[in-house]
Motif scaffolding. Structure first.
Motif, short mmCIF file in Angstrom:
data_model
loop_
_atom_site.label_atom_id
_atom_site.label_comp_id
_atom_site.label_asym_id
_atom_site.label_seq_id
_atom_site.Cartn_x
_atom_site.Cartn_y
_atom_site.Cartn_z
N LEU A 73 43.57 -10.48 27.16
CA LEU A 73 45.13 -10.17 27.49
C LEU A 73 45.80 -11.31 26.77
O LEU A 73 47.08 -10.89 26.67
CB LEU A 73 45.26 -10.15 28.81
N ALA A 74 45.29 -12.42 26.31
CA ALA A 74 46.33 -13.35 25.63
C ALA A 74 47.11 -12.72 24.42
O ALA A 74 46.42 -11.74 23.52
CB ALA A 74 45.43 -14.43 24.79
N ARG A 75 48.35 -13.01 24.35
CA ARG A 75 48.92 -12.48 23.00
C ARG A 75 49.70 -13.48 22.38
O ARG A 75 49.89 -14.61 22.57
CB ARG A 75 50.43 -11.70 23.94
N SER A 76 50.36 -12.77 21.25
CA SER A 76 51.02 -13.67 20.25
C SER A 76 52.50 -13.62 20.38
O SER A 76 52.98 -12.48 20.71
CB SER A 76 50.59 -13.32 18.74
N PRO A 77 53.29 -14.65 20.62
CA PRO A 77 54.52 -14.69 20.91
C PRO A 77 55.50 -13.93 19.80
O PRO A 77 56.28 -12.95 20.16
CB PRO A 77 55.08 -15.96 20.87
N LEU A 78 55.31 -13.92 18.57
CA LEU A 78 55.82 -13.37 17.54
C LEU A 78 55.54 -11.79 17.65
O LEU A 78 56.28 -11.12 17.28
CB LEU A 78 55.39 -13.71 16.13
N ALA A 79 54.32 -11.24 18.13
CA ALA A 79 54.00 -10.13 18.17
C ALA A 79 54.66 -9.41 19.38
O ALA A 79 55.05 -8.15 19.38
CB ALA A 79 52.38 -9.82 18.57
N GLU A 80 55.05 -10.28 20.46
CA GLU A 80 55.79 -9.82 21.49
C GLU A 80 57.14 -9.27 20.85
O GLU A 80 57.83 -8.68 21.53
CB GLU A 80 55.72 -10.63 22.49
N ASP A 85 61.30 -5.15 19.70
CA ASP A 85 62.18 -4.66 18.77
C ASP A 85 61.63 -3.24 18.46
O ASP A 85 62.46 -2.62 17.50
CB ASP A 85 62.17 -5.56 17.29
N GLY A 86 61.04 -2.74 18.79
CA GLY A 86 60.63 -1.26 18.65
C GLY A 86 61.08 -0.34 19.44
O GLY A 86 61.89 -0.52 20.33
N HIS A 90 63.15 0.02 23.36
CA HIS A 90 64.53 0.28 23.38
C HIS A 90 64.62 1.87 24.01
O HIS A 90 65.81 2.01 24.85
CB HIS A 90 64.93 0.51 21.82
N SER A 91 63.73 2.58 23.76
CA SER A 91 63.94 4.00 24.60
C SER A 91 63.68 3.83 26.09
O SER A 91 64.15 4.75 26.88
CB SER A 91 62.98 5.14 23.92
N ALA A 92 63.20 2.76 26.40
CA ALA A 92 62.84 2.60 27.98
C ALA A 92 63.84 1.91 28.79
O ALA A 92 63.73 1.69 29.96
CB ALA A 92 61.32 2.29 28.03
N VAL A 93 64.76 1.23 28.16
CA VAL A 93 65.58 0.22 29.15
C VAL A 93 67.02 0.70 28.82
O VAL A 93 67.31 1.27 27.86
CB VAL A 93 65.60 -1.03 28.25
N GLU A 97 71.26 -2.62 23.31
CA GLU A 97 72.24 -3.37 22.63
C GLU A 97 73.02 -4.42 23.12
O GLU A 97 73.67 -5.18 22.64
CB GLU A 97 73.46 -2.07 21.87
N ALA A 98 73.10 -4.40 24.49
CA ALA A 98 73.70 -5.40 25.17
C ALA A 98 72.86 -6.58 25.76
O ALA A 98 73.52 -7.48 26.58
CB ALA A 98 74.63 -4.80 26.56
N VAL A 99 71.75 -6.55 25.34
CA VAL A 99 70.46 -7.59 25.77
C VAL A 99 70.12 -8.28 24.60
O VAL A 99 69.57 -7.48 23.81
CB VAL A 99 69.80 -6.95 26.74
N GLY A 100 70.27 -9.47 24.21
CA GLY A 100 69.53 -10.36 23.34
C GLY A 100 68.26 -10.61 23.72
O GLY A 100 67.99 -11.10 25.05
#
Length: 300
Positions: A73-80, A85-86, A90-93, A97-100
């Motif tokens: 399960l270990a992840r890469s921060p840049l991959a996250e 950004d995908g 974006h379609s699930a939240v 546009e109001a959240v950085g």
């Protein structure tokens, strides 16, 4: 007639302040009133942040997983960041546009690529809405990644089950040692994935809330204090500039020295000077003394 000097002597500023105090005081007050009104009419903006700790090679000990599951399960921060950004995220939240989103390094000697924390910073017109939006995005991110992890691992388990079935069928006809070794390796890999799947199904996650959003006590904009300080500075500069311009463009003379420098002739006397003017008999006496001085100067 000589031209009036366009440069104020440093000693003239006291008399300038006395004569032009309305400009020096009034202009800053007007500017402050305009700035205060403009600030009050702006819509307040509140900012809140929520932080999520993700499972990486450096943070794996902070998660309740076995070593094999943590490896899976270990992840890469840049991959996250790419995932956030995908289109799926974006379609699930709400209001993407109001959240950085940004990576937060933990420790002074670490860069962004080594970060273990993702920060969600939300802006809204109320303090409660900003905090709720930041928490919602953080929670939804964890849910999406949980769903994705379960789906990927389940697909790998099903693929290995199919391989094991094929090896079992072929094993009845092919009893070579390498076939048995392949079957055992596949079975071992399938067991690790099954353990990971069981831990995830039991409520484990490769991300957890690090710092929930705190309801902000004041808006980030507009900044009334900053705007008023800027307005005061601009008002003072504008007031001084207008007062000096008014002083230099005023053709009236306010003292005998200015008259002498303008006409190039000596002063015989002063009648009704502002410095000696009083009320009633005092003013009359001052005027009489002025006329008497002029007559004496003419006779001489």
């Amino acid at each position: 007639m000589k031209e009036r000097s366009s440069v104020l002597d440093v000693w003239d500023y006291r008399s300038l302040i006395r004569r032009r105090w309305r400009w020096l005081v009034g202009v800053p007050l007007v500017v402050l009133a305009i700035v205060a009104a403009a600030t009050a009419s702006q819509r307040p903006v509140y900012t809140a942040s929520a932080e999520v700790l993700i499972l990486t090679e450096s943070s794996r000990t902070l998660f309740p997983f076995t070593a094999q599951t943590a490896d899976q399960l270990a992840r890469s921060p840049l991959a996250e960041l790419q995932f956030l950004d995908g289109d799926r995220y974006h379609s699930a939240v709400p209001s993407p546009e109001a959240v950085g989103v940004e990576l937060v390094p933990i420790g002074e000697d670490r860069g962004v690529e080594d970060s273990d924390v993702i920060r969600f910073t939300a802006q809204a017109s109320t303090a409660e809405a900003a905090a709720d939006l930041a928490d919602t995005h953080a929670q939804r991110y964890m849910e999406l990644r949980q769903e994705q992890d379960l789906s990927q691992i389940l697909a790998q388990v099903e693929r290995l089950d199919a391989v094991l079935d094929e090896l079992s069928t072929e094993g009845a006809q092919d009893e070579r040692p390498e076939r048995e070794a392949q079957r055992q390796a596949t079975s071992l890999e399938r067991g690790v994935l099954a353990q990971t799947l069981a831990e995830l199904s039991a409520g484990g996650a490769a991300a957890q809330i690090h710092n929930p959003a705190v309801v902000p006590s004041s808006p980030t904009s507009p900044d009334l204090t900053r705007n008023l300080l800027f307005g005061l500075f601009a008002g003072v500069v504008l007031g001084v500039g207008l007062a000096i311009t008014r002083e230099l463009s005023d053709p009236k003379a306010f003292d005998p020295e200015t008259v002498m420098s303008s006409v190039g002739l000596p002063i015989l006397g002063v009648v009704g000077s502002h410095s000696s003017a009083g009320v009633g008999s005092e003013r009359d006496e001052s005027s009489s003394n002025g006329y008497r001085t002029i007559l004496n100067s003419l006779w001489l």
